[in-house]
Design a protein around this motif. Structure first.
Motif, PDB file in Angstrom:
ATOM      1  N   LEU A  16      -8.652  -6.839   4.287  1.00  0.00           N
ATOM      2  CA  LEU A  16      -7.228  -7.104   4.037  1.00  0.00           C
ATOM      3  C   LEU A  16      -7.038  -7.874   2.729  1.00  0.00           C
ATOM      4  N   TRP A  17      -7.978  -8.774   2.401  1.00  0.00           N
ATOM      5  CA  TRP A  17      -7.916  -9.465   1.108  1.00  0.00           C
ATOM      6  C   TRP A  17      -8.012  -8.455  -0.026  1.00  0.00           C
ATOM      7  N   LEU A  18      -8.923  -7.483   0.101  1.00  0.00           N
ATOM      8  CA  LEU A  18      -9.068  -6.459  -0.932  1.00  0.00           C
ATOM      9  C   LEU A  18      -7.790  -5.637  -1.067  1.00  0.00           C
ATOM     10  N   VAL A  19      -7.153  -5.341   0.074  1.00  0.00           N
ATOM     11  CA  VAL A  19      -5.937  -4.531   0.041  1.00  0.00           C
ATOM     12  C   VAL A  19      -4.771  -5.321  -0.543  1.00  0.00           C
ATOM     13  N   VAL A  20      -4.514  -6.497   0.018  1.00  0.00           N
ATOM     14  CA  VAL A  20      -3.302  -7.245  -0.325  1.00  0.00           C
ATOM     15  C   VAL A  20      -3.398  -7.915  -1.687  1.00  0.00           C
ATOM     16  N   TYR A  21      -4.509  -8.632  -1.946  1.00  0.00           N
ATOM     17  CA  TYR A  21      -4.596  -9.400  -3.184  1.00  0.00           C
ATOM     18  C   TYR A  21      -5.185  -8.596  -4.338  1.00  0.00           C
ATOM     19  N   GLU A  22      -6.395  -8.079  -4.151  1.00  0.00           N
ATOM     20  CA  GLU A  22      -7.088  -7.466  -5.278  1.00  0.00           C
ATOM     21  C   GLU A  22      -6.500  -6.122  -5.697  1.00  0.00           C
ATOM     22  N   ASN A  23      -5.701  -5.507  -4.839  1.00  0.00           N
ATOM     23  CA  ASN A  23      -5.101  -4.224  -5.213  1.00  0.00           C
ATOM     24  C   ASN A  23      -3.573  -4.291  -5.221  1.00  0.00           C
ATOM     25  N   LEU A  24      -2.952  -4.561  -4.073  1.00  0.00           N
ATOM     26  CA  LEU A  24      -1.489  -4.536  -4.002  1.00  0.00           C
ATOM     27  C   LEU A  24      -0.869  -5.572  -4.942  1.00  0.00           C
ATOM     28  N   TYR A  25      -1.304  -6.833  -4.837  1.00  0.00           N
ATOM     29  CA  TYR A  25      -0.717  -7.892  -5.664  1.00  0.00           C
ATOM     30  C   TYR A  25      -1.149  -7.766  -7.126  1.00  0.00           C
ATOM     31  N   THR A  26      -2.463  -7.689  -7.346  1.00  0.00           N
ATOM     32  CA  THR A  26      -2.985  -7.705  -8.716  1.00  0.00           C
ATOM     33  C   THR A  26      -2.589  -6.468  -9.506  1.00  0.00           C
ATOM     34  N   MET A  27      -2.559  -5.319  -8.855  1.00  0.00           N
ATOM     35  CA  MET A  27      -2.334  -4.073  -9.598  1.00  0.00           C
ATOM     36  C   MET A  27      -0.874  -3.620  -9.563  1.00  0.00           C
ATOM     37  N   SER A  71      -6.426   5.123  -8.456  1.00  0.00           N
ATOM     38  CA  SER A  71      -7.680   4.652  -7.883  1.00  0.00           C
ATOM     39  C   SER A  71      -7.452   3.431  -6.999  1.00  0.00           C
ATOM     40  N   SER A  72      -6.622   2.508  -7.440  1.00  0.00           N
ATOM     41  CA  SER A  72      -6.323   1.321  -6.644  1.00  0.00           C
ATOM     42  C   SER A  72      -5.632   1.699  -5.343  1.00  0.00           C
ATOM     43  N   GLY A  73      -4.686   2.615  -5.424  1.00  0.00           N
ATOM     44  CA  GLY A  73      -4.007   3.075  -4.209  1.00  0.00           C
ATOM     45  C   GLY A  73      -4.962   3.755  -3.247  1.00  0.00           C
ATOM     46  N   LEU A  74      -5.903   4.523  -3.792  1.00  0.00           N
ATOM     47  CA  LEU A  74      -6.875   5.202  -2.945  1.00  0.00           C
ATOM     48  C   LEU A  74      -7.781   4.201  -2.236  1.00  0.00           C
ATOM     49  N   ARG A  75      -8.187   3.159  -2.968  1.00  0.00           N
ATOM     50  CA  ARG A  75      -9.043   2.147  -2.342  1.00  0.00           C
ATOM     51  C   ARG A  75      -8.302   1.424  -1.215  1.00  0.00           C
ATOM     52  N   MET A  76      -7.013   1.150  -1.424  1.00  0.00           N
ATOM     53  CA  MET A  76      -6.232   0.529  -0.359  1.00  0.00           C
ATOM     54  C   MET A  76      -6.151   1.441   0.858  1.00  0.00           C
ATOM     55  N   ALA A  77      -5.934   2.726   0.609  1.00  0.00           N
ATOM     56  CA  ALA A  77      -5.827   3.676   1.715  1.00  0.00           C
ATOM     57  C   ALA A  77      -7.137   3.767   2.497  1.00  0.00           C
ATOM     58  N   ILE A  78      -8.259   3.829   1.773  1.00  0.00           N
ATOM     59  CA  ILE A  78      -9.564   3.903   2.447  1.00  0.00           C
ATOM     60  C   ILE A  78      -9.804   2.663   3.290  1.00  0.00           C
ATOM     61  N   ALA A  79      -9.505   1.483   2.730  1.00  0.00           N
ATOM     62  CA  ALA A  79      -9.710   0.240   3.468  1.00  0.00           C
ATOM     63  C   ALA A  79      -8.869   0.196   4.736  1.00  0.00           C
TER      64      ALA A  79
END
Length: 615
Positions: free
Chosen positions: A539-550, A567-575
């Motif tokens: 969830l940290w990877l989804v919320v902070y490192e992708n959703l917030y940062t990107m 790519s960032s959206g895809l990583r969030m979806a996979i997570a």
């Protein structure tokens, strides 16, 4: 400065106590019995089910589970948070969770005909749960193959002598397979002959280093095999450089071929021979730490140049804000606990186990051996002074730092730094190659289990080992060629740790279906711990490192390219998909656990383990 001997000594002492005490307890707990026929003997087919001598199987298992992650993870964690948090997670978590995980995965598999963890969990929570687990595990396999193929390529580009030595020892393994399994010649004589050949290949590599294209940064005289004009035709040349990109293709091609061959031709003898490299690398480094500390024989003092602890959010060397909790626990996966190990234990190892009592050394002991590798990596990077933030490149930083630090430590034994550095690089490659082809083989097993008995043309095609292995190889190549491997690493770590939680859940359900007197704390507590930590980490990877940062940061969003946003959206979806799959499987498992435990309490339970033979 703290001597690195304390890093090694702490792990050695705690692991010894764990193996003698907890490992023996678990062996009795699951009632290992050598009179019971193992799947390797019951279903011996000369292809997948092949009984192996204990040292041969230990070599295969250790080599397969100990890929590049127990080196890259601890090194990266030490650089970010200091070596002490990394050491504590390895030293305590390994014998209490990781070794338990591997041992229980192997034990439950041999009681279910050597089938995978996915099959075992399907026996208790149904076909839907089994399929969800297998797809989850298959996604992890793709991530493993993708990341490790790039790691192989990077280190072969950095150390061309390791490329020569790797090619030679693979060739030696093919001859060793014929020697042992076709000609039935002396096992001990063959071991001596081919192990000497493997170590001679190190000398040959140093004398005759090779590269496919011009390597980056290597100072020695290297034989370049391909003309520079062909470089532009290599996929990924613009991203990685021609030599690295070419080695990616070669490593994936090797993994494809090795994963479809019968295990006796390459997998068993190669892993057995390479295990001597691995034992020598880990054992030699640990011995060198003690010798160098006691006698001061190292070229440099063996003291930890890195700080023991930096800060909760990471020190000056951290590339970004990285909270110790939960990211430490997904940065270091292999070396402490790794879901990939359950796939190896229940995939190839269970099909080769000669007798049940071997499971303690191979399952529990094999994981402890990987923890020693993690401690070696911590010691190696700790003696290398790193002060510039530009030195940090995630996984990439682990490669030169591990080989350089390992070479420095080996000078304590009188080994010249140049030879020691190349040797440690070869050790790294050996781990990576075994995990590559074992991973692809396991992916093939999973697809075959998902298909079952083919009834249609499509199912027959999917069950074809050439087709499904080829598709998995191609999917891994697409992930690597996207150039997003650094972003994939934490996603791999999170997925891997969630897989470990699911494997431990499977063992807990197996025990609950066994009899009501079986305690569930040894596996149940790690399930809760790993599930909570890993879901928070993802969830940290989804919320902070992708959703917030990107996406929510206007400046970052304006500077990002379309490819980076996709790519960032895809990583969030996979997570998020991985989290959903894990929660769904855990809910099914928990319901079965409650139901079966209640039923067992109301009945007269038998002592036979579910799935075990009744004869």
């Amino acid at each position: 400065m703290t001597g690195v001997i304390w890093i090694v000594a702490t792990v050695v002492v705690l692991f010894t106590v764990g193996y003698i005490g907890y490992g023996r307890y678990l062996s009795r707990f699951v009632e290992l019995d050598d009179s019971r026929e193992t799947p390797a003997h019951k279903y011996q087919d000369g292809q997948e089910y092949v009984p192996a001598k204990k040292p041969v199987l230990l070599g295969h298992h250790f080599s397969s589970v100990a890929g590049g992650a127990p080196i890259a993870g601890p090194v990266t964690a030490a650089l970010v948070w200091g070596w002490l948090p990394a050491l504590l997670w390895v030293a305590i978590g390994n014998p209490l969770m990781g070794a338990v995980h591997d041992f229980m995965a192997l034990s439950s598999s041999i009681r279910h005909e050597g089938k995978s963890i996915g099959f075992v969990i399907g026996e208790y929570i149904g076909e839907r749960g089994k399929n969800m687990f297998l797809w989850f595990a298959f996604l992890v396999i793709i991530l493993v193959v993708a990341v490790f193929s790039l790691l192989v390529a990077v280190i072969l580009d950095a150390y061309p002598p390791a490329a020569t030595a790797s090619l030679l020892y693979i060739t030696l393994a093919l001859f060793a397979g014929v020697w042992l399994y076709q000609l039935n010649l002396s096992f001990i004589g063959g071991t001596v002959l081919f192990v000497l050949g493997v170590f001679a290949s190190i000398w040959a590599g140093i004398q005759f280093p090779i590269a496919l294209f011009e390597p980056s940064g290597f100072a020695g005289d290297t034989t370049v095999l391909l003309p520079a004009e062909l470089a532009s035709w290599v996929p990924g040349e613009a991203l990685f450089g021609a030599n690295t990109a070419a080695w990616i293709l070669v490593s994936l091609g090797y993994a494809f071929v090795a994963s479809i061959l019968p295990v006796w031709i390459l997998l068993q003898p190669r892993d057995y021979l390479s295990s001597f490299l691995l034992y020598a690398g880990v054992g030699g480094a640990i011995t060198a730490v003690f010798v160098g500390t006691a006698f001061g024989t190292s070229d440099e003092p063996l003291t930890a140049e890195l700080p023991a602890y930096t800060s909760f959010m990471g020190g000056d060397l951290a590339p970004a804000a990285m909270p110790l909790f939960p990211l430490l626990f997904i940065t270091i996966a292999c070396g402490t606990i790794s879901g990939f190990h359950s796939l190896v234990s229940s995939g190839t190892t269970a099909k080769q186990l000669n007798k049940e009592s071997d499971a303690r050394l191979i399952g529990y002991g094999g994981m402890l051996a990987e923890g020693l590798l993690a401690a070696t990596a911590l010691a190696a990077v700790s003696v290398v002074a790193i002060t510039d933030v530009d030195d940090i490149g995630g996984i990439d930083a682990a490669l030169p730092n591990f080989a350089e630090g390992g070479g420095l430590i080996l000078t304590s034994l009188g080994i010249p730094f140049e030879y020691g550095e190349i040797f440690m690089a070869l050790v790294f490659v050996s781990f990576l190659l075994t995990s590559l082809d074992t991973g692809l083989r396991l992916g093939r097993y999973m697809i075959e289990e998902l298909v079952g008995t083919p009834e249609t043309g499509v199912e027959e095609t999917a069950a074809n080992k050439y087709v499904n292995t080829g598709l998995a190889t191609f999917a891994a190549f697409l992930l690597v060629s996207s150039g997003q491997w650094e972003e994939l690493w934490p996603l791999f770590g999170g997925a891997n740790q969630l897989l470990a939680a699911l494997a431990l859940l499977t063992a807990t359900i197996w025990l609950a279906n066994w009899k009501d007197t079986k305690q569930l704390l040894s596996t149940g507590i790690p399930v809760v711990v790993m599930t909570a930590i890993t879901i928070i980490g993802l969830l940290w990877l989804v919320v902070y490192e992708n959703l917030y940062t990107m996406f929510l940061d206007a400046d970052a969003r304006a500077d990002a390219t379309i490819l980076e946003l996709v790519s960032s959206g895809l990583r969030m979806a996979i997570a998020l998909v991985l989290i959903w799959l894990a929660i769904a499987i855990i809910r099914l498992g928990y319901a079965n656990l409650q139901e079966q435990r209640d039923d067992l309490l109301d009945s007269d339970p038998g002592s036979q383990a579910p799935g075990a033979d009744d004869d």
